[in-house]
Write a protein that holds these residues in place. Structure first.
Motif, PDB file in Angstrom:
ATOM      1  N   LEU A 244     -29.080 -33.123  41.158  1.00  0.00           N
ATOM      2  CA  LEU A 244     -28.453 -31.852  41.526  1.00  0.00           C
ATOM      3  C   LEU A 244     -27.101 -32.088  42.194  1.00  0.00           C
ATOM      4  CD1 LEU A 244     -28.784 -28.775  41.647  1.00  0.00           C
ATOM      5  CD2 LEU A 244     -29.867 -29.063  43.888  1.00  0.00           C
ATOM      6  N   PHE A 245     -27.040 -33.104  43.043  1.00  0.00           N
ATOM      7  CA  PHE A 245     -25.797 -33.476  43.715  1.00  0.00           C
ATOM      8  C   PHE A 245     -24.708 -33.770  42.680  1.00  0.00           C
ATOM      9  CE2 PHE A 245     -23.237 -37.137  45.315  1.00  0.00           C
ATOM     10  CZ  PHE A 245     -22.551 -36.476  46.327  1.00  0.00           C
ATOM     11  N   ALA A 246     -25.057 -34.558  41.667  1.00  0.00           N
ATOM     12  CA  ALA A 246     -24.088 -34.901  40.621  1.00  0.00           C
ATOM     13  C   ALA A 246     -23.686 -33.667  39.817  1.00  0.00           C
ATOM     14  CB  ALA A 246     -24.677 -35.971  39.694  1.00  0.00           C
ATOM     15  N   LEU A 247     -24.659 -32.855  39.450  1.00  0.00           N
ATOM     16  CA  LEU A 247     -24.371 -31.690  38.608  1.00  0.00           C
ATOM     17  C   LEU A 247     -23.507 -30.658  39.336  1.00  0.00           C
ATOM     18  CD1 LEU A 247     -27.832 -31.173  36.874  1.00  0.00           C
ATOM     19  CD2 LEU A 247     -25.712 -31.944  35.801  1.00  0.00           C
ATOM     20  N   VAL A 248     -23.775 -30.442  40.628  1.00  0.00           N
ATOM     21  CA  VAL A 248     -22.990 -29.466  41.391  1.00  0.00           C
ATOM     22  C   VAL A 248     -21.532 -29.904  41.477  1.00  0.00           C
ATOM     23  CG1 VAL A 248     -22.606 -28.508  43.697  1.00  0.00           C
ATOM     24  CG2 VAL A 248     -24.902 -28.526  42.729  1.00  0.00           C
ATOM     25  N   ILE A 249     -21.307 -31.182  41.767  1.00  0.00           N
ATOM     26  CA  ILE A 249     -19.935 -31.687  41.848  1.00  0.00           C
ATOM     27  C   ILE A 249     -19.218 -31.540  40.510  1.00  0.00           C
ATOM     28  CG2 ILE A 249     -18.547 -33.788  42.089  1.00  0.00           C
ATOM     29  CD1 ILE A 249     -20.412 -34.668  44.294  1.00  0.00           C
TER      30      ILE A 249
ATOM     31  N   VAL B 255     -20.016 -38.039  30.955  1.00  0.00           N
ATOM     32  CA  VAL B 255     -19.512 -39.280  31.552  1.00  0.00           C
ATOM     33  C   VAL B 255     -19.413 -39.151  33.066  1.00  0.00           C
ATOM     34  CG1 VAL B 255     -17.494 -40.788  31.742  1.00  0.00           C
ATOM     35  CG2 VAL B 255     -18.280 -40.042  29.492  1.00  0.00           C
ATOM     36  N   HIS B 256     -18.871 -38.039  33.552  1.00  0.00           N
ATOM     37  CA  HIS B 256     -18.729 -37.852  34.995  1.00  0.00           C
ATOM     38  C   HIS B 256     -20.086 -37.657  35.680  1.00  0.00           C
ATOM     39  CE1 HIS B 256     -14.356 -37.790  35.302  1.00  0.00           C
ATOM     40  NE2 HIS B 256     -14.321 -37.058  34.205  1.00  0.00           N
ATOM     41  N   THR B 257     -20.994 -36.959  35.009  1.00  0.00           N
ATOM     42  CA  THR B 257     -22.344 -36.795  35.567  1.00  0.00           C
ATOM     43  C   THR B 257     -23.028 -38.149  35.685  1.00  0.00           C
ATOM     44  OG1 THR B 257     -22.549 -34.583  34.601  1.00  0.00           O
ATOM     45  CG2 THR B 257     -24.586 -35.679  35.250  1.00  0.00           C
ATOM     46  N   TYR B 258     -22.899 -38.955  34.652  1.00  0.00           N
ATOM     47  CA  TYR B 258     -23.456 -40.316  34.684  1.00  0.00           C
ATOM     48  C   TYR B 258     -22.912 -41.101  35.862  1.00  0.00           C
ATOM     49  CZ  TYR B 258     -23.204 -45.329  33.635  1.00  0.00           C
ATOM     50  OH  TYR B 258     -23.219 -46.701  33.726  1.00  0.00           O
ATOM     51  N   ALA B 259     -21.592 -41.076  36.057  1.00  0.00           N
ATOM     52  CA  ALA B 259     -20.965 -41.886  37.100  1.00  0.00           C
ATOM     53  C   ALA B 259     -21.450 -41.496  38.492  1.00  0.00           C
ATOM     54  CB  ALA B 259     -19.444 -41.757  37.019  1.00  0.00           C
ATOM     55  N   ILE B 260     -21.587 -40.198  38.748  1.00  0.00           N
ATOM     56  CA  ILE B 260     -22.015 -39.756  40.071  1.00  0.00           C
ATOM     57  C   ILE B 260     -23.532 -39.884  40.235  1.00  0.00           C
ATOM     58  CG2 ILE B 260     -22.113 -37.784  41.647  1.00  0.00           C
ATOM     59  CD1 ILE B 260     -19.470 -36.849  40.544  1.00  0.00           C
ATOM     60  N   ALA B 261     -24.283 -39.554  39.187  1.00  0.00           N
ATOM     61  CA  ALA B 261     -25.743 -39.636  39.275  1.00  0.00           C
ATOM     62  C   ALA B 261     -26.213 -41.071  39.494  1.00  0.00           C
ATOM     63  CB  ALA B 261     -26.376 -39.059  38.019  1.00  0.00           C
ATOM     64  N   VAL B 262     -25.533 -42.042  38.884  1.00  0.00           N
ATOM     65  CA  VAL B 262     -25.922 -43.448  39.059  1.00  0.00           C
ATOM     66  C   VAL B 262     -25.870 -43.847  40.526  1.00  0.00           C
ATOM     67  CG1 VAL B 262     -25.121 -45.816  38.715  1.00  0.00           C
ATOM     68  CG2 VAL B 262     -25.438 -44.342  36.763  1.00  0.00           C
ATOM     69  N   VAL B 263     -24.735 -43.584  41.195  1.00  0.00           N
ATOM     70  CA  VAL B 263     -24.610 -44.005  42.593  1.00  0.00           C
ATOM     71  C   VAL B 263     -25.539 -43.187  43.483  1.00  0.00           C
ATOM     72  CG1 VAL B 263     -22.283 -44.947  42.391  1.00  0.00           C
ATOM     73  CG2 VAL B 263     -22.562 -42.519  42.890  1.00  0.00           C
ATOM     74  N   ALA B 264     -25.792 -41.917  43.128  1.00  0.00           N
ATOM     75  CA  ALA B 264     -26.709 -41.096  43.913  1.00  0.00           C
ATOM     76  C   ALA B 264     -28.143 -41.636  43.805  1.00  0.00           C
ATOM     77  CB  ALA B 264     -26.654 -39.645  43.448  1.00  0.00           C
ATOM     78  N   ILE B 265     -28.559 -42.000  42.593  1.00  0.00           N
ATOM     79  CA  ILE B 265     -29.909 -42.551  42.405  1.00  0.00           C
ATOM     80  C   ILE B 265     -30.026 -43.916  43.085  1.00  0.00           C
ATOM     81  CG2 ILE B 265     -31.528 -43.435  40.674  1.00  0.00           C
ATOM     82  CD1 ILE B 265     -30.412 -41.239  38.778  1.00  0.00           C
ATOM     83  N   LEU B 266     -28.977 -44.725  43.015  1.00  0.00           N
ATOM     84  CA  LEU B 266     -28.996 -46.022  43.695  1.00  0.00           C
ATOM     85  C   LEU B 266     -29.077 -45.848  45.206  1.00  0.00           C
ATOM     86  CD1 LEU B 266     -26.375 -47.986  41.553  1.00  0.00           C
ATOM     87  CD2 LEU B 266     -28.831 -48.422  41.691  1.00  0.00           C
ATOM     88  N   ALA B 267     -28.486 -44.776  45.739  1.00  0.00           N
ATOM     89  CA  ALA B 267     -28.603 -44.485  47.171  1.00  0.00           C
ATOM     90  C   ALA B 267     -30.046 -44.125  47.525  1.00  0.00           C
ATOM     91  CB  ALA B 267     -27.666 -43.344  47.550  1.00  0.00           C
ATOM     92  N   VAL B 268     -30.692 -43.353  46.666  1.00  0.00           N
ATOM     93  CA  VAL B 268     -32.099 -43.006  46.887  1.00  0.00           C
ATOM     94  C   VAL B 268     -32.972 -44.256  46.829  1.00  0.00           C
ATOM     95  CG1 VAL B 268     -34.072 -41.729  45.956  1.00  0.00           C
ATOM     96  CG2 VAL B 268     -31.819 -40.656  46.020  1.00  0.00           C
TER      97      VAL B 268
ATOM     98  N   THR C 263     -38.433 -34.949  45.149  1.00  0.00           N
ATOM     99  CA  THR C 263     -37.361 -34.161  45.765  1.00  0.00           C
ATOM    100  C   THR C 263     -36.085 -34.978  45.864  1.00  0.00           C
ATOM    101  OG1 THR C 263     -38.952 -32.862  47.056  1.00  0.00           O
ATOM    102  CG2 THR C 263     -36.664 -32.873  47.819  1.00  0.00           C
ATOM    103  N   CYS C 264     -36.194 -36.232  46.292  1.00  0.00           N
ATOM    104  CA  CYS C 264     -35.023 -37.103  46.411  1.00  0.00           C
ATOM    105  C   CYS C 264     -34.354 -37.334  45.060  1.00  0.00           C
ATOM    106  CB  CYS C 264     -35.428 -38.450  47.033  1.00  0.00           C
ATOM    107  SG  CYS C 264     -35.818 -38.374  48.792  1.00  0.00           S
ATOM    108  N   CYS C 265     -35.168 -37.575  44.033  1.00  0.00           N
ATOM    109  CA  CYS C 265     -34.604 -37.806  42.694  1.00  0.00           C
ATOM    110  C   CYS C 265     -33.946 -36.537  42.154  1.00  0.00           C
ATOM    111  CB  CYS C 265     -35.699 -38.282  41.742  1.00  0.00           C
ATOM    112  SG  CYS C 265     -36.345 -39.936  42.121  1.00  0.00           S
ATOM    113  N   ALA C 266     -34.599 -35.392  42.389  1.00  0.00           N
ATOM    114  CA  ALA C 266     -34.019 -34.124  41.928  1.00  0.00           C
ATOM    115  C   ALA C 266     -32.710 -33.829  42.654  1.00  0.00           C
ATOM    116  CB  ALA C 266     -35.018 -32.982  42.157  1.00  0.00           C
TER     117      ALA C 266
END
Length: 319
Positions: A154-159, A108-121, A147-150
Motif C-alpha cells: 500500500l505504501f508503494a502504491l500510494v506514492i 517499474v516504480h511500484t517494483y522499486a518502492i515495494a522491494v525496499v518496503a518489503i525488505l524493511a518489513v 498487515t505489515c506485508c499489505a
C-alpha cells in the motif's frame, strides 16, 4: 517582434517511440536470446520458490511468506521490462502507446518502492526473531504479518498514485522517450510545459524513502549484531543461526541498493556511452530478480530441503 515557435500538443491516442539500446545490425537476435534467457531464469527461479512456499504448509512461516511477497515483486519488475526488450531486440519495434507506456512506468516504480518496503518489513521480522526470541510468536502473529506485508504494498502504491496523478492534464509535445523503458521522468521530459511539482515530489520521494528505509535496516542489523554477539558468549550456536537467517536478507538488500547507486554514479561520468548508462539503469531490475531465488534457495535449509523433496518425488513417484 519576437519569433515565437508554437508547439501543438499531441492528441490521444499518443504513440511514443521508445529509444531503447543502440544495437548494431545483426546483433538483435543475440541480445534477444540473452533477454529471453534472463527472463526464463527469473520466471523459473521466482515462480518455483513461490509455488513451493505456497504449497508447503511447513513453510507457512513469517520469513518465507515475506519472501514470497519479495519474489512476486521481483516478477513484477522483470515482467514490466524484459518482454519489451525481447520485442525490441527481435523486431526492432520501438513504438509504444501512451497507456502501455504509463502502465510500464507505474509497474517499474511500484517494483522499486515495494522491494525496499518489503525488505524493511523483513528486517523488522529478523530484528524481533533475534532480539526478542521468546516473544517472537506473540509479536509476529499472522494478523500482524499480513498487515505489515499489505502496508508495504500500500505504501508503494500510494506514492506511485500520487506521483502519476500529476500527469493528469499535462500536454505532451515530444514523441521519443530517451530511455530503454518508460519511467515517470522519461515520459514527463516530453511535456510541453515544465512540471516542477512532479520533479520535486519524485526527487524527494526517491531520497526520502531510500534514506528512511536504509536507516531502519541499519538500526535493525546493528541491534541484531549486538544481540547476537551478546548471546554468542553463552551459546555459539545461537550466533551462528542468527547470522545464517539474516545474511541472505542483508545480501539481497545490499545488492539492490548497490544497483541503485550504480545508476546515480554512472550519470557522473559523461565519458560513458549511452548504451553503458542504459545498461546500468536496468541492473536493479534484472540482477535482484535473477539472484534472489539463488541466494534464498541455497542458504535456507528448509526451503532447499522442500525443493529437493519435491523434485525427488517427481523423479521417483511413490507407487
Amino acid at each position: 517582434m519576437d519569433n515565437l515557435t508554437m508547439v501543438t500538443p499531441l492528441k490521444q491516442p499518443i504513440v511514443y517511440e521508445l529509444e531503447g539500446f543502440h544495437v548494431a545490425q545483426g546483433y538483435g537476435p543475440f541480445f534477444f536470446f540473452l533477454a529471453l534467457l534472463n527472463y526464463t531464469v527469473v520466471l523459473l527461479g521466482n515462480g518455483m520458490l513461490v509455488c513451493v512456499i505456497v504449497t508447503d504448509n511447513s513453510l507457512h512461516r513469517p520469513m518465507f511468506l515475506m519472501l514470497c511477497h519479495l519474489l512476486v515483486c521481483d516478477l513484477l519488475g522483470a515482467t514490466a521490462v524484459l518482454p519489451r526488450f525481447m520485442v525490441h531486440f527481435l523486431t526492432g519495434q520501438k513504438r509504444i502507446y501512451y497507456i502501455p507506456a504509463i502502465t510500464q512506468a507505474i509497474c517499474v516504480h511500484t517494483y522499486a518502492i515495494a522491494v525496499v518496503a518489503i525488505l524493511a518489513v523483513m528486517a523488522y521480522d529478523r530484528y524481533i526473531a533475534v532480539c526478542e526470541p521468546l516473544r517472537y510468536h506473540s509479536i509476529m502473529t499472522s494478523t500482524r504479518l499480513h498487515t505489515c506485508c499489505a502496508l508495504a504494498w500500500l505504501f508503494a502504491l500510494v506514492i506511485i498514485i500520487v506521483l502519476f496523478i500529476t500527469h493528469i492534464n499535462v500536454p505532451f509535445c515530444g514523441r521519443t522517450i530517451q530511455h530503454v523503458y518508460c519511467s515517470n521522468r522519461a515520459i514527463l521530459n516530453l511535456a510541453c510545459v515544465p512540471t516542477p511539482v512532479n520533479n520535486i515530489f519524485g526527487l524527494l520521494t526517491f531520497w526520502a524513502v531510500n534514506a528512511v528505509i536504509f536507516l531502519f535496516v541499519a538500526f535493525s542489523y546493528i541491534r541484531i549484531l549486538h544481540a547476537s554477539l551478546k548471546q554468542g558468549h553463552s551459546d555459539s550456536g545461537t550466533r551462528s543461526r542468527a547470522f545464517q537467517t539474516c545474511a541472505p536478507h542483508l545480501v539481497v538488500y545490499s545488492l539492490f541498493e548497490l544497483a541503485l547507486m550504480i545508476i546515480v554514479i554512472s550519470h557522473r561520468f559523461p565519458s560513458l556511452t549511452q548504451n553503458v548508462k542504459k545498461f546500468f539503469s536496468i541492473l536493479f531490475i534484472i540482477i535482484p530478480p535473477t539472484i534472489n531465488p539463488v541466494i534464498y534457495g541455497l542458504v535456507s535449509k528448509d526451503l532447499r530441503f522442500s525443493i529437493i523433496n519435491r523434485l525427488t518425488a517427481r523423479v521417483h513417484p511413490k507407487n
